[in-house]
Scaffold this motif. Sequence first.
Motif, PDB file in Angstrom:
ATOM      1  N   GLU A 181       0.858  -1.175   0.000  1.00 38.23           N
ATOM      2  CA  GLU A 181       0.000   0.000   0.000  1.00 38.23           C
ATOM      3  C   GLU A 181       0.900   1.233   0.000  1.00 38.23           C
ATOM      4  N   ILE A 182       0.757   2.083  -1.001  1.00 37.12           N
ATOM      5  CA  ILE A 182       1.670   3.213  -1.114  1.00 37.12           C
ATOM      6  C   ILE A 182       1.481   4.202   0.038  1.00 37.12           C
ATOM      7  N   GLU A 183       0.250   4.506   0.362  1.00 38.41           N
ATOM      8  CA  GLU A 183      -0.024   5.541   1.376  1.00 38.41           C
ATOM      9  C   GLU A 183       0.520   5.153   2.744  1.00 38.41           C
ATOM     10  N   THR A 184       0.322   3.914   3.124  1.00 32.87           N
ATOM     11  CA  THR A 184       0.738   3.484   4.464  1.00 32.87           C
ATOM     12  C   THR A 184       2.119   2.844   4.496  1.00 32.87           C
ATOM     13  N   GLY A 185       2.590   2.372   3.338  1.00 29.57           N
ATOM     14  CA  GLY A 185       3.864   1.667   3.290  1.00 29.57           C
ATOM     15  C   GLY A 185       3.766   0.210   3.698  1.00 29.57           C
ATOM     16  N   GLU A 186       2.566  -0.257   4.011  1.00 29.40           N
ATOM     17  CA  GLU A 186       2.385  -1.642   4.455  1.00 29.40           C
ATOM     18  C   GLU A 186       2.650  -2.611   3.306  1.00 29.40           C
ATOM     19  N   VAL A 187       3.588  -3.537   3.522  1.00 27.00           N
ATOM     20  CA  VAL A 187       3.872  -4.575   2.535  1.00 27.00           C
ATOM     21  C   VAL A 187       2.899  -5.726   2.757  1.00 27.00           C
ATOM     22  N   LEU A 188       2.176  -6.096   1.717  1.00 34.64           N
ATOM     23  CA  LEU A 188       1.168  -7.149   1.825  1.00 34.64           C
ATOM     24  C   LEU A 188       1.827  -8.528   1.920  1.00 34.64           C
ATOM     25  N   ASP A 189       1.044  -9.497   2.268  1.00 33.15           N
ATOM     26  CA  ASP A 189       1.554 -10.864   2.424  1.00 33.15           C
ATOM     27  C   ASP A 189       1.826 -11.543   1.085  1.00 33.15           C
ATOM     28  N   ASP A 190       1.345 -10.973  -0.013  1.00 33.62           N
ATOM     29  CA  ASP A 190       1.501 -11.593  -1.331  1.00 33.62           C
ATOM     30  C   ASP A 190       2.975 -11.623  -1.741  1.00 33.62           C
ATOM     31  N   VAL A 191       3.478 -12.820  -2.039  1.00 29.21           N
ATOM     32  CA  VAL A 191       4.854 -13.014  -2.493  1.00 29.21           C
ATOM     33  C   VAL A 191       4.825 -14.031  -3.637  1.00 29.21           C
ATOM     34  N   ILE A 192       5.390 -13.644  -4.792  1.00 30.81           N
ATOM     35  CA  ILE A 192       5.406 -14.517  -5.964  1.00 30.81           C
ATOM     36  C   ILE A 192       6.866 -14.708  -6.379  1.00 30.81           C
ATOM     37  N   ARG A 193       7.337 -15.952  -6.390  1.00 26.66           N
ATOM     38  CA  ARG A 193       8.747 -16.234  -6.638  1.00 26.66           C
ATOM     39  C   ARG A 193       8.967 -16.881  -8.008  1.00 26.66           C
ATOM     40  N   GLY A 194      10.214 -16.799  -8.466  1.00 25.39           N
ATOM     41  CA  GLY A 194      10.615 -17.490  -9.694  1.00 25.39           C
ATOM     42  C   GLY A 194      10.031 -16.888 -10.955  1.00 25.39           C
ATOM     43  N   VAL A 195      10.045 -15.542 -11.042  1.00 28.95           N
ATOM     44  CA  VAL A 195       9.392 -14.863 -12.157  1.00 28.95           C
ATOM     45  C   VAL A 195      10.374 -13.933 -12.864  1.00 28.95           C
ATOM     46  N   SER A 196       9.949 -13.453 -14.026  1.00 26.88           N
ATOM     47  CA  SER A 196      10.727 -12.432 -14.724  1.00 26.88           C
ATOM     48  C   SER A 196      10.322 -11.059 -14.197  1.00 26.88           C
ATOM     49  N   ALA A 197      11.080 -10.045 -14.570  1.00 24.54           N
ATOM     50  CA  ALA A 197      10.793  -8.680 -14.101  1.00 24.54           C
ATOM     51  C   ALA A 197       9.772  -8.040 -15.029  1.00 24.54           C
ATOM     52  N   ASN A 198       8.527  -8.469 -14.926  1.00 26.22           N
ATOM     53  CA  ASN A 198       7.477  -8.029 -15.846  1.00 26.22           C
ATOM     54  C   ASN A 198       6.135  -8.126 -15.123  1.00 26.22           C
ATOM     55  N   ILE A 199       5.517  -6.966 -14.854  1.00 31.27           N
ATOM     56  CA  ILE A 199       4.292  -6.921 -14.044  1.00 31.27           C
ATOM     57  C   ILE A 199       3.251  -6.074 -14.759  1.00 31.27           C
ATOM     58  N   VAL A 200       1.994  -6.520 -14.760  1.00 30.37           N
ATOM     59  CA  VAL A 200       0.885  -5.732 -15.304  1.00 30.37           C
ATOM     60  C   VAL A 200      -0.317  -5.851 -14.374  1.00 30.37           C
ATOM     61  N   TRP A 201      -0.917  -4.713 -14.045  1.00 30.15           N
ATOM     62  CA  TRP A 201      -2.154  -4.684 -13.265  1.00 30.15           C
ATOM     63  C   TRP A 201      -3.359  -4.716 -14.192  1.00 30.15           C
ATOM     64  N   ALA A 202      -4.399  -5.410 -13.779  1.00 27.64           N
ATOM     65  CA  ALA A 202      -5.696  -5.306 -14.454  1.00 27.64           C
ATOM     66  C   ALA A 202      -6.434  -4.098 -13.892  1.00 27.64           C
TER      67      ALA A 202
END
Length: 712
Positions: A181-202
């Motif tokens: 969360e950008i406003e609070t700085g809280e890092v969520l529990d979601d962790v995804i490993r073994g991936v390339s550096a490529n992210i897209v939001w829906a």
Amino acid sequence: MKPTLLLAALMTLSTPTLAQDLPEPPDVEKRPHVVKAPHGAERQDEYYWLRDDDRKDPAMLAYLNAENAYADAYMARLKPLEDRLYEEIVGRIKQDDSSVPYRERGWWYYSRFETGQDYPVYARRLGSMDAAEQVLLDVNTMAAGKDYFNVGDWEVSQDNRLLAWAEDDVGRRQYVIRVKEIETGEVLDDVIRGVSANIVWADDNRTIFYVENDPETLLTVRVKKHVLGTPASADELVYEEHDDSFYMGIGRTRDDRYICIGVESTVSSESRCAPAADPREFTVLAPRERDVEYDADHHNGRWVIRTNADGAENFKLMTAPSDATSRAQWQEWIAHDEDVFIDGYELFDGFTAVAERSGGLERLRLLRGEVGQPDASAEYVKADEPAYSMGLSVNSEPDTDWLRYSYTSLTTPATTYELNTKTGERRQLKQQPVIGYDPSKYTTERLWATARDGTRVPVTLVYRNGFEKDGSAAMLQYAYGSYGSSTDPNFNLSVVSLLDRGMVYALAHIRGGQEMGRKWYDAGKLLNKNNTFTDFIDVTRYLVEQGYAAPDRVAAYGGSAGGLLMGAIANMSPQTYDVILSQVPFVDVVTTMLDASIPLTTNEYDEWGNPETSVESYEYMLGYSPYDNLSRQAYPATFVGTGLWDSQVQYWEPAKYVARLRDLNTGSEPVLFRTNMDAGHGGKSGRFRRYREQAEMYAFMLDRLDVAEPAR
């Protein structure tokens, strides 16, 4: 040598003050091993055992450490020079620098560096740059206590509230995605490993699309969908690529309407897209065909496609309706030109900017009007020098009359301009600050060298004013020459230290790159690969003949596939060069291309050939592979660098190469081998540490070329 003897050799390496006090270079045990090809060919590889995929073998690590200790011992005498070079280079860097901000969905995004810090801070401000700063990522804090750290990609959700990023703390380009969360700085529990550096939001701001790597080959094999708050093990498979000659990536279109999955090999590509608001079904824009490449973007209700279909080897631009599913629906917009290579494009509401290459130089063409309209009012962005590099910069929003573009040359630091496409007004937004540097003291030239087959090869060079073309100067010549990757004349911060010592720096735009269009690339790959090597040698000989360098004061430099180039020219014409600088070199071509388990191998059959299925390709590769063509002759002074965790060119290629080079070299020039034990293909992380590596390599070269220190 047995492992215990290797360790003993490591312990006996001292720190001498004179070259004659050096210990013997490291030796390493030979173990018989036969590399077999499916068609029956066999080769002996006595150092094959140095390969350890887990990077834990004590004997192998002892050898690498012994080589590092030997390099330390040799370079001890040159440490003062190395330190001076390092201080000069980093002394030109404005330490509290920042990037040109760009606006996206109401926020201004930028990165900045703080004095003394190695890593960037990514930040944004709402509405204007006068607003309060909101830090997205402080990479210095994230990298604290780590030998290596890299943020490969970061993306803000469409509602501007969440940040997802991909980080790597090993250097092997196996990333981990995290969210906060950008406003609070809280890092969520979601962790995804073994991936390339490529992210897209829906568009729903809770779904992330990402590309999963194969854990062994590191190939990009699957696109998955992650919903925040659910375990990564439950992520839905969206698409899986079964042809391991293809790479994969994901992105959003210019108008943000679509999320697209792109797959491409050396000679073919395919795009499948889904509405970003409801990305449940991905539709193929045009099915893949061998020898047909295309990439597509969407704006103002139409697709724009850059393609080499139907013989357009230098590419052309097509348009298609939003519901297109085959090439039959494409319509030509910008026709193919045998003399102009279309490199890319950017779509705006009232114009299109096309990045092109012509005559070995880059240019930007502006097309007025809406997408698909005939090219009736094209004009070109003007350049200021005879040899330069020009390209599209960050143009994050299409509803503007201003085009941002980058400009640089061997004498001009990287500069960002914006051009008003209606009025012609040009504004300089930023020029890379280079402390103590005066561009008026240096001169750049564009020359043409004639290769042995009559082909004219472009060359760009730079030197400090006062240079005399009398055949006495030292010269460093650089090239890459593979994958159609062009070596453009960009400003190089570290090269200034060479110019100030009277050296000439030359870029050879050899075949295998794409400086002169697609034919230039095709003429330097597969069964034409030798043109890459002979072009480089012929450029060197031309520059020496023209008096730009002394015949006994020439150094050559290349990395990765450019390291293959270095190995090839050292075998083919060792007397032409006095120093070879080779970083992360691809030097064991045949063995690597016979092994589909090694990252990159299967994707590159159309670059180098497939030695498993083609005897002709096997024999041709064998004819130039640097490791296989080492012979009993005197080699130039050589500096080889690699990273233990390199995923692109595995460390064992240069390790084996150096071991065999030591066996066969009949000359007395030094051979140094430096392994970064905590780095990958790109070397150490951080903006300063890489210059320490550069300074060491340059100190080695300057010493061997007998280059004097500049007057202080």
